[in-house]
Design a protein around this motif. Structure first.
Motif, PDB file in Angstrom:
ATOM      1  N   SER A 117      -9.170  -8.438  10.877  1.00 43.05           N
ATOM      2  CA  SER A 117      -8.424  -9.644  11.236  1.00 43.05           C
ATOM      3  C   SER A 117      -7.132  -9.226  11.925  1.00 43.05           C
ATOM      4  O   SER A 117      -6.667  -8.095  11.778  1.00 43.05           O
ATOM      5  CB  SER A 117      -8.103 -10.466   9.984  1.00 43.05           C
ATOM      6  OG  SER A 117      -7.134  -9.797   9.191  1.00 43.05           O
ATOM      7  N   ALA A 118      -6.541 -10.147  12.685  1.00 40.27           N
ATOM      8  CA  ALA A 118      -5.280  -9.857  13.371  1.00 40.27           C
ATOM      9  C   ALA A 118      -4.189  -9.504  12.357  1.00 40.27           C
ATOM     10  O   ALA A 118      -3.360  -8.623  12.590  1.00 40.27           O
ATOM     11  CB  ALA A 118      -4.850 -11.058  14.209  1.00 40.27           C
ATOM     12  N   ARG A 119      -4.212 -10.175  11.211  1.00 40.53           N
ATOM     13  CA  ARG A 119      -3.207  -9.915  10.170  1.00 40.53           C
ATOM     14  C   ARG A 119      -3.344  -8.487   9.636  1.00 40.53           C
ATOM     15  O   ARG A 119      -2.343  -7.796   9.417  1.00 40.53           O
ATOM     16  CB  ARG A 119      -3.375 -10.934   9.043  1.00 40.53           C
ATOM     17  CG  ARG A 119      -2.305 -10.874   7.971  1.00 40.53           C
ATOM     18  CD  ARG A 119      -2.551 -11.961   6.933  1.00 40.53           C
ATOM     19  NE  ARG A 119      -2.323 -13.265   7.503  1.00 40.53           N
ATOM     20  CZ  ARG A 119      -1.126 -13.819   7.642  1.00 40.53           C
ATOM     21  NH1 ARG A 119      -0.049 -13.169   7.243  1.00 40.53           N
ATOM     22  NH2 ARG A 119      -0.998 -15.022   8.164  1.00 40.53           N
ATOM     23  N   THR A 120      -4.571  -8.033   9.443  1.00 36.60           N
ATOM     24  CA  THR A 120      -4.794  -6.667   8.960  1.00 36.60           C
ATOM     25  C   THR A 120      -4.374  -5.648  10.012  1.00 36.60           C
ATOM     26  O   THR A 120      -3.706  -4.657   9.696  1.00 36.60           O
ATOM     27  CB  THR A 120      -6.279  -6.463   8.591  1.00 36.60           C
ATOM     28  OG1 THR A 120      -6.604  -7.305   7.482  1.00 36.60           O
ATOM     29  CG2 THR A 120      -6.567  -5.021   8.207  1.00 36.60           C
ATOM     30  N   LEU A 121      -4.747  -5.883  11.269  1.00 31.92           N
ATOM     31  CA  LEU A 121      -4.392  -4.948  12.336  1.00 31.92           C
ATOM     32  C   LEU A 121      -2.874  -4.764  12.438  1.00 31.92           C
ATOM     33  O   LEU A 121      -2.381  -3.649  12.630  1.00 31.92           O
ATOM     34  CB  LEU A 121      -4.941  -5.436  13.680  1.00 31.92           C
ATOM     35  CG  LEU A 121      -6.456  -5.286  13.895  1.00 31.92           C
ATOM     36  CD1 LEU A 121      -6.873  -5.952  15.202  1.00 31.92           C
ATOM     37  CD2 LEU A 121      -6.873  -3.822  13.900  1.00 31.92           C
ATOM     38  N   GLN A 122      -2.142  -5.870  12.286  1.00 35.63           N
ATOM     39  CA  GLN A 122      -0.674  -5.805  12.386  1.00 35.63           C
ATOM     40  C   GLN A 122      -0.062  -5.004  11.237  1.00 35.63           C
ATOM     41  O   GLN A 122       1.017  -4.421  11.380  1.00 35.63           O
ATOM     42  CB  GLN A 122      -0.091  -7.223  12.394  1.00 35.63           C
ATOM     43  CG  GLN A 122      -0.383  -7.991  13.674  1.00 35.63           C
ATOM     44  CD  GLN A 122      -0.067  -9.480  13.537  1.00 35.63           C
ATOM     45  OE1 GLN A 122       0.459  -9.921  12.522  1.00 35.63           O
ATOM     46  NE2 GLN A 122      -0.401 -10.252  14.565  1.00 35.63           N
ATOM     47  N   ALA A 123      -0.755  -4.963  10.106  1.00 32.89           N
ATOM     48  CA  ALA A 123      -0.218  -4.288   8.928  1.00 32.89           C
ATOM     49  C   ALA A 123      -0.609  -2.806   8.843  1.00 32.89           C
ATOM     50  O   ALA A 123      -0.084  -2.083   8.005  1.00 32.89           O
ATOM     51  CB  ALA A 123      -0.687  -5.009   7.660  1.00 32.89           C
ATOM     52  N   LEU A 124      -1.517  -2.375   9.714  1.00 35.75           N
ATOM     53  CA  LEU A 124      -1.976  -0.984   9.656  1.00 35.75           C
ATOM     54  C   LEU A 124      -0.926  -0.034  10.220  1.00 35.75           C
ATOM     55  O   LEU A 124      -0.096  -0.417  11.035  1.00 35.75           O
ATOM     56  CB  LEU A 124      -3.284  -0.838  10.438  1.00 35.75           C
ATOM     57  CG  LEU A 124      -4.515  -1.518   9.826  1.00 35.75           C
ATOM     58  CD1 LEU A 124      -5.729  -1.331  10.726  1.00 35.75           C
ATOM     59  CD2 LEU A 124      -4.800  -0.978   8.435  1.00 35.75           C
ATOM     60  N   PRO A 125      -0.968   1.231   9.811  1.00 33.25           N
ATOM     61  CA  PRO A 125       0.022   2.210  10.286  1.00 33.25           C
ATOM     62  C   PRO A 125      -0.213   2.624  11.738  1.00 33.25           C
ATOM     63  O   PRO A 125      -1.192   2.205  12.375  1.00 33.25           O
ATOM     64  CB  PRO A 125      -0.187   3.399   9.336  1.00 33.25           C
ATOM     65  CG  PRO A 125      -1.606   3.277   8.886  1.00 33.25           C
ATOM     66  CD  PRO A 125      -1.878   1.803   8.808  1.00 33.25           C
ATOM     67  N   ALA A 126       0.676   3.457  12.246  1.00 33.51           N
ATOM     68  CA  ALA A 126       0.605   3.892  13.637  1.00 33.51           C
ATOM     69  C   ALA A 126      -0.521   4.906  13.839  1.00 33.51           C
ATOM     70  O   ALA A 126      -1.065   5.478  12.889  1.00 33.51           O
ATOM     71  CB  ALA A 126       1.938   4.515  14.052  1.00 33.51           C
ATOM     72  N   GLN A 127      -0.854   5.100  15.099  1.00 37.16           N
ATOM     73  CA  GLN A 127      -1.881   6.071  15.470  1.00 37.16           C
ATOM     74  C   GLN A 127      -1.549   7.453  14.887  1.00 37.16           C
ATOM     75  O   GLN A 127      -0.415   7.909  14.941  1.00 37.16           O
ATOM     76  CB  GLN A 127      -1.955   6.155  16.998  1.00 37.16           C
ATOM     77  CG  GLN A 127      -3.125   6.940  17.541  1.00 37.16           C
ATOM     78  CD  GLN A 127      -3.205   6.837  19.067  1.00 37.16           C
ATOM     79  OE1 GLN A 127      -2.514   6.015  19.677  1.00 37.16           O
ATOM     80  NE2 GLN A 127      -4.023   7.660  19.670  1.00 37.16           N
ATOM     81  N   GLY A 128      -2.555   8.100  14.300  1.00 37.01           N
ATOM     82  CA  GLY A 128      -2.371   9.425  13.724  1.00 37.01           C
ATOM     83  C   GLY A 128      -1.971   9.414  12.262  1.00 37.01           C
ATOM     84  O   GLY A 128      -1.947  10.463  11.614  1.00 37.01           O
ATOM     85  N   GLU A 129      -1.658   8.224  11.724  1.00 40.44           N
ATOM     86  CA  GLU A 129      -1.256   8.140  10.315  1.00 40.44           C
ATOM     87  C   GLU A 129      -2.448   7.829   9.415  1.00 40.44           C
ATOM     88  O   GLU A 129      -3.468   7.298   9.855  1.00 40.44           O
ATOM     89  CB  GLU A 129      -0.168   7.078  10.136  1.00 40.44           C
ATOM     90  CG  GLU A 129       1.143   7.444  10.818  1.00 40.44           C
ATOM     91  CD  GLU A 129       2.269   6.485  10.468  1.00 40.44           C
ATOM     92  OE1 GLU A 129       2.108   5.699   9.504  1.00 40.44           O
ATOM     93  OE2 GLU A 129       3.300   6.519  11.149  1.00 40.44           O
ATOM     94  N   ALA A 130      -2.301   8.148   8.123  1.00 45.30           N
ATOM     95  CA  ALA A 130      -3.381   7.957   7.156  1.00 45.30           C
ATOM     96  C   ALA A 130      -3.597   6.475   6.847  1.00 45.30           C
ATOM     97  O   ALA A 130      -2.659   5.673   6.869  1.00 45.30           O
ATOM     98  CB  ALA A 130      -3.059   8.708   5.864  1.00 45.30           C
TER      99      ALA A 130
END
Length: 205
Positions: free
Chosen positions: A31-44
């Motif tokens: 979901s868009a809400r989940t994507l916004q809460a995920l960490p940056a590229q390369g992070e766990a």
């Protein structure tokens, strides 16, 4: 069947993320809400996963919590709700807000999600009404009163008081919450006028 992925963020797409797990990239729809809460590229990252297997494809759907995944499953038990609509609802509402909206029969709140029309919103709040209270943060007394009003089981004075507040411009959930509090303040035997008066005092707080 994949139930969880633990790896690092490889890259993002418009509605998905690729998670690198030991050198294998898994494309996970979110979901868009989940994507916004995920960490940056390369992070766990760790995601709860729902796996959909069809003859021609395997699709993974990712969630930050088991609760969000459970709502994704529950939404799809409703006629006319598939993965796209379920993700749209979860993009618009947090799981607790969705549970509250369903518990309070707030069709308008659910219909805010893109692709969810009035009929689908009606089916969601109707078909999931018995499951929502377990996840909701709303006073159980308010949920019971809302259900009673919606199913026309509430005492006439209570139903009329809720209707009066709605006619004054308050939303159905607000009105139901105010009158639920008013019934406690005014006591048994209160008439419609008393309930409205106490209800307005609750709303003014």
């Amino acid at each position: 069947m994949i139930g969880k992925l633990k790896g690092v963020i490889d890259s993002y797409g418009p509605d998905f993320v690729i998670v690198d797990v030991g050198g294998v990239g898994y494309l996970v729809h979110c979901s868009a809400r989940t994507l916004q809460a995920l960490p940056a590229q390369g992070e766990a990252v760790t995601l709860a996963i729902e796996t959909h297997v069809r003859e021609d494809q395997i699709r993974l759907f990712g969630f930050l919590s088991d609760g969000e995944r459970e709502w994704f499953r529950l939404l799809q038990t409703v006629q006319g709700v598939g993965t796209k609509v379920a993700l749209s609802v979860l993009s618009t509402l947090k799981p607790t807000d969705l549970a509250n909206a369903i518990a309070l029969r707030d069709k308008g709140m659910v219909a805010r999600a893109p692709g969810v029309g009035p009929k689908v919103a009606e089916r969601i709040v109707t078909e999931l009404k018995d499951k929502a209270p377990a996840y909701a943060e709303v006073d159980p007394a308010v949920i019971r009163l809302t259900g009673a009003v919606d199913e026309r089981r509430a005492p006439r004075e209570v139903a009329d008081a809720v209707s009066a507040l709605v006619n004054l411009g308050y939303g159905q959930p607000q009105a139901a919450a105010a009158i639920a509090a008013a019934t406690r303040s005014a006591g048994e035997g209160a008439d419609t006028a008393q309930l409205i008066r106490f209800g307005l005092k609750e709303l003014a707080r």
